[in-house]
Design a protein around this motif. Structure first.
Motif, PDB file in Angstrom:
ATOM      1  N   ASP A 296      27.465  35.977  34.144  1.00  0.00           N
ATOM      2  CA  ASP A 296      28.837  35.835  33.663  1.00  0.00           C
ATOM      3  C   ASP A 296      28.800  35.651  32.161  1.00  0.00           C
ATOM      4  N   THR A 297      29.938  35.824  31.537  1.00  0.00           N
ATOM      5  CA  THR A 297      30.022  35.643  30.087  1.00  0.00           C
ATOM      6  C   THR A 297      31.453  35.357  29.709  1.00  0.00           C
ATOM      7  N   LYS A 298      31.640  34.779  28.537  1.00  0.00           N
ATOM      8  CA  LYS A 298      33.010  34.535  28.072  1.00  0.00           C
ATOM      9  C   LYS A 298      33.164  35.055  26.654  1.00  0.00           C
ATOM     10  N   PHE A 299      34.358  35.556  26.386  1.00  0.00           N
ATOM     11  CA  PHE A 299      34.694  36.108  25.080  1.00  0.00           C
ATOM     12  C   PHE A 299      35.927  35.408  24.529  1.00  0.00           C
ATOM     13  N   GLU A 300      36.039  35.450  23.208  1.00  0.00           N
ATOM     14  CA  GLU A 300      37.281  35.061  22.543  1.00  0.00           C
ATOM     15  C   GLU A 300      37.797  36.268  21.781  1.00  0.00           C
TER      16      GLU A 300
ATOM     17  N   ASP B  38      45.146  41.997  11.502  1.00  0.00           N
ATOM     18  CA  ASP B  38      46.108  43.021  11.074  1.00  0.00           C
ATOM     19  C   ASP B  38      46.806  43.653  12.278  1.00  0.00           C
ATOM     20  N   GLY B  39      47.117  42.811  13.281  1.00  0.00           N
ATOM     21  CA  GLY B  39      47.866  43.272  14.441  1.00  0.00           C
ATOM     22  C   GLY B  39      47.046  43.967  15.510  1.00  0.00           C
ATOM     23  N   VAL B  40      45.739  44.122  15.287  1.00  0.00           N
ATOM     24  CA  VAL B  40      44.876  44.824  16.243  1.00  0.00           C
ATOM     25  C   VAL B  40      43.983  43.805  16.957  1.00  0.00           C
ATOM     26  N   ILE B  41      43.879  43.927  18.288  1.00  0.00           N
ATOM     27  CA  ILE B  41      43.028  43.014  19.048  1.00  0.00           C
ATOM     28  C   ILE B  41      41.564  43.247  18.686  1.00  0.00           C
ATOM     29  N   ALA B  42      40.862  42.154  18.378  1.00  0.00           N
ATOM     30  CA  ALA B  42      39.449  42.203  18.001  1.00  0.00           C
ATOM     31  C   ALA B  42      38.709  41.075  18.704  1.00  0.00           C
ATOM     32  N   ILE B  43      37.411  41.251  18.883  1.00  0.00           N
ATOM     33  CA  ILE B  43      36.593  40.193  19.460  1.00  0.00           C
ATOM     34  C   ILE B  43      36.062  39.315  18.330  1.00  0.00           C
ATOM     35  N   VAL B  44      36.054  37.996  18.556  1.00  0.00           N
ATOM     36  CA  VAL B  44      35.689  37.038  17.508  1.00  0.00           C
ATOM     37  C   VAL B  44      34.710  36.000  18.066  1.00  0.00           C
TER      38      VAL B  44
END
Length: 294
Positions: free
Chosen positions: A205-209, A214-220
């Motif tokens: 399993d894994t978790k992301f944030e 600038d209004g675009v979904i990004a992984i952080v």
């Protein structure tokens, strides 16, 4: 030498998380992964040498690997490319820091589960469900799920994250956002599982944030690290019990064995547990990325 806490005089401290120290540079954040270790949402008093470097270098690998699939917040991980006034802190930054774009972060954790273990197993044993998803009867610890599931959680600054249903998550971030976050979470997970399987690793399993830039979904934040994921050696996989792992599950198991009540203050870790955990983190980096620790 383990780094427990950074000290950058003259640079604005934005905050300290369980593991990362974050500095506000105006248009960007500087994120430094220390060697602090949290377990059961409590920061332990004993650091794990090189842990912060593994987290940063593994995240950098995955951010680059998925960059055509999903945007990320990374500007650079090279100290030479940081603002000049930061380079005097090279000893605290080298190999364990990222210069990143600021994002409006969604206030949920996006979790993908391919196997039943951890908090998901506890929820299943109590209710037969994980995050509102009904699962077949009779599943055991570490059993593979019929298909990977999206199981969001609240983000706790202190205390425990709480598993919530997709419907509850939609109430927090909006229906359209949660649809897209679910799609991204499961797609990234499935691609990473395929990649890791060729290297003898099961990603349980894994978790992301995620956030918007600038209004675009990004992984952080971080991506597919031993802190945010459970990595199991495929050649030792044996369902029906906890699995050996390349992550902090090793520390969790030790703390369970000694009967700690999971409330602060946490106990000191013995040196053999510290060294073995450090070695597991470094080994995970080498096996998954093919790279040695820098």
């Amino acid at each position: 030498m383990a780094l427990v806490k950074t000290d950058l005089p003259g640079v604005k401290l934005h905050g300290r998380g369980k593991v990362r120290d974050i500095y506000d540079l105006g248009d960007h954040f500087l994120i430094i992964a220390t060697d602090r270790l949290s377990a059961f949402d409590v920061v332990l008093p004993t650091p794990i040498p090189n842990k912060g470097k593994v987290l940063t270098q593994m995240s950098a690998f995955w951010f680059d690997f998925f960059k055509e699939f999903v945007p990320n917040h990374v500007v650079s991980t090279k100290v030479d490319q940081y603002p000049k006034d930061l380079q005097r802190f090279r000893d605290q930054l080298e190999g364990r820091s990222m210069l990143v774009k600021k994002a409006r972060v969604f206030p949920i954790e996006c979790v993908a589960r391919g196997f039943l273990t951890g908090s998901g197993l506890k929820d299943y044993n109590r209710t037969g469900e994980v995050c509102g998803i009904r699962l077949p009867a009779g599943l055991r610890d570490s059993d593979r799920l019929p298909q990977p599931i999206f199981s969001p959680a609240t983000k706790a600054e202190t205390g425990h994250d709480e598993n919530i249903s997709e419907k509850q998550a939609a109430e927090i971030v909006g229906v359209e956002n949660i649809r897209r976050l679910k799609e991204l979470t499961l797609s990234i997970y499935n691609r990473a599982v395929e990649f890791a399987s060729k290297r003898g690793i099961i990603i349980s399993d894994t978790k992301f944030e995620f956030g918007t830039i600038d209004g675009v979904i990004a992984i952080v934040d971080e991506m597919l690290t031993p802190d945010s994921s459970r990595f199991w050696p495929a050649d030792r996989y044996s369902p029906g019990k906890p699995q050996p792992s390349f992550d902090k599950q090793f520390v969790r198991d030790y703390l369970e064995r000694i009967g700690w009540n999971k409330q602060p203050p946490a106990p000191e870790l013995p040196d053999n547990i510290v060294q073995a955990t450090s070695a597991k983190y470094v080994e995970a980096l080498r096996i998954l990325t093919g790279r040695e620790l820098e």
